[in-house]
Motif scaffolding. Structure first.
Motif, PDB file in Angstrom:
ATOM      1  N   MET A 182       0.851  -1.159   0.000  1.00  0.00           N
ATOM      2  CA  MET A 182       0.000   0.000   0.000  1.00  0.00           C
ATOM      3  C   MET A 182       0.903   1.231   0.000  1.00  0.00           C
ATOM      4  O   MET A 182       1.792   1.358   0.824  1.00  0.00           O
ATOM      5  CB  MET A 182      -0.904  -0.012   1.234  1.00  0.00           C
ATOM      6  CG  MET A 182      -1.952   1.064   1.162  1.00  0.00           C
ATOM      7  SD  MET A 182      -3.004   1.300   2.596  1.00  0.00           S
ATOM      8  CE  MET A 182      -3.725  -0.246   2.926  1.00  0.00           C
ATOM      9  N   GLY A 183       0.634   2.127  -0.917  1.00  0.00           N
ATOM     10  CA  GLY A 183       1.468   3.312  -1.028  1.00  0.00           C
ATOM     11  C   GLY A 183       1.012   4.426  -0.100  1.00  0.00           C
ATOM     12  O   GLY A 183       0.009   4.326   0.606  1.00  0.00           O
ATOM     13  N   ARG A 206      -0.085   7.400  -0.891  1.00  0.00           N
ATOM     14  CA  ARG A 206      -1.326   8.042  -1.337  1.00  0.00           C
ATOM     15  C   ARG A 206      -2.553   7.234  -0.924  1.00  0.00           C
ATOM     16  O   ARG A 206      -3.574   7.793  -0.538  1.00  0.00           O
ATOM     17  CB  ARG A 206      -1.325   8.216  -2.853  1.00  0.00           C
ATOM     18  CG  ARG A 206      -0.385   9.278  -3.312  1.00  0.00           C
ATOM     19  CD  ARG A 206      -0.499   9.479  -4.787  1.00  0.00           C
ATOM     20  NE  ARG A 206       0.469  10.470  -5.222  1.00  0.00           N
ATOM     21  CZ  ARG A 206       0.479  11.010  -6.407  1.00  0.00           C
ATOM     22  NH1 ARG A 206      -0.422  10.646  -7.302  1.00  0.00           N
ATOM     23  NH2 ARG A 206       1.379  11.903  -6.723  1.00  0.00           N
ATOM     24  N   GLU A 207      -2.459   5.918  -1.018  1.00  0.00           N
ATOM     25  CA  GLU A 207      -3.581   5.075  -0.602  1.00  0.00           C
ATOM     26  C   GLU A 207      -3.828   5.199   0.900  1.00  0.00           C
ATOM     27  O   GLU A 207      -4.971   5.235   1.346  1.00  0.00           O
ATOM     28  CB  GLU A 207      -3.310   3.627  -0.977  1.00  0.00           C
ATOM     29  CG  GLU A 207      -3.352   3.370  -2.467  1.00  0.00           C
ATOM     30  CD  GLU A 207      -3.034   1.928  -2.791  1.00  0.00           C
ATOM     31  OE1 GLU A 207      -3.080   1.072  -1.900  1.00  0.00           O
ATOM     32  OE2 GLU A 207      -2.721   1.666  -3.963  1.00  0.00           O
ATOM     33  N   THR A 208      -2.759   5.254   1.673  1.00  0.00           N
ATOM     34  CA  THR A 208      -2.893   5.410   3.121  1.00  0.00           C
ATOM     35  C   THR A 208      -3.564   6.741   3.464  1.00  0.00           C
ATOM     36  O   THR A 208      -4.464   6.801   4.319  1.00  0.00           O
ATOM     37  CB  THR A 208      -1.520   5.323   3.799  1.00  0.00           C
ATOM     38  OG1 THR A 208      -0.909   4.082   3.438  1.00  0.00           O
ATOM     39  CG2 THR A 208      -1.647   5.408   5.302  1.00  0.00           C
ATOM     40  N   ALA A 260      -5.513   8.500   1.485  1.00  0.00           N
ATOM     41  CA  ALA A 260      -6.892   8.456   1.008  1.00  0.00           C
ATOM     42  C   ALA A 260      -7.776   7.675   1.973  1.00  0.00           C
ATOM     43  O   ALA A 260      -8.908   8.088   2.265  1.00  0.00           O
ATOM     44  CB  ALA A 260      -6.947   7.842  -0.387  1.00  0.00           C
ATOM     45  N   CYS A 261      -7.288   6.563   2.493  1.00  0.00           N
ATOM     46  CA  CYS A 261      -8.060   5.768   3.450  1.00  0.00           C
ATOM     47  C   CYS A 261      -8.268   6.529   4.754  1.00  0.00           C
ATOM     48  O   CYS A 261      -9.352   6.514   5.329  1.00  0.00           O
ATOM     49  CB  CYS A 261      -7.369   4.440   3.723  1.00  0.00           C
ATOM     50  SG  CYS A 261      -7.433   3.305   2.338  1.00  0.00           S
TER      51      CYS A 261
END
Length: 73
Positions: A1-2, A4-6, A8-9
């Motif tokens: 998980m990058g 940006r995903e972290t 966003a979540c």
């Protein structure tokens, strides 16, 4: 998980928390407000001398507890 995903979540979780807080605050305002309006209406009708509607139907009535008409068979 990058990264940006972290982010966003985490942003989604924060948004859900804010939405839940707004919902709770609106209920904390709406429930006492509705109670106050109901009490004010009851006091105003009592001041005008209007009698409240009876809570139960008269015993000779053919009305069921739920308000439906019961016909004898």
């Amino acid at each position: 998980m990058g990264f940006r995903e972290t982010v966003a979540c985490a942003g989604g979780v924060v948004r859900l928390g804010v939405d839940a807080g707004i919902a709770l605050m609106s209920m904390a305002i709406a429930v006492p407000g509705a109670f106050a309006i109901g009490e004010a209406t009851a006091m105003a009708s009592a001041a005008r001398g209007l009698s409240p509607a009876p809570a139960t139907p008269p015993p000779e009535s053919k009305t069921h507890d739920l308000g439906t008409i019961v016909t004898p068979r």
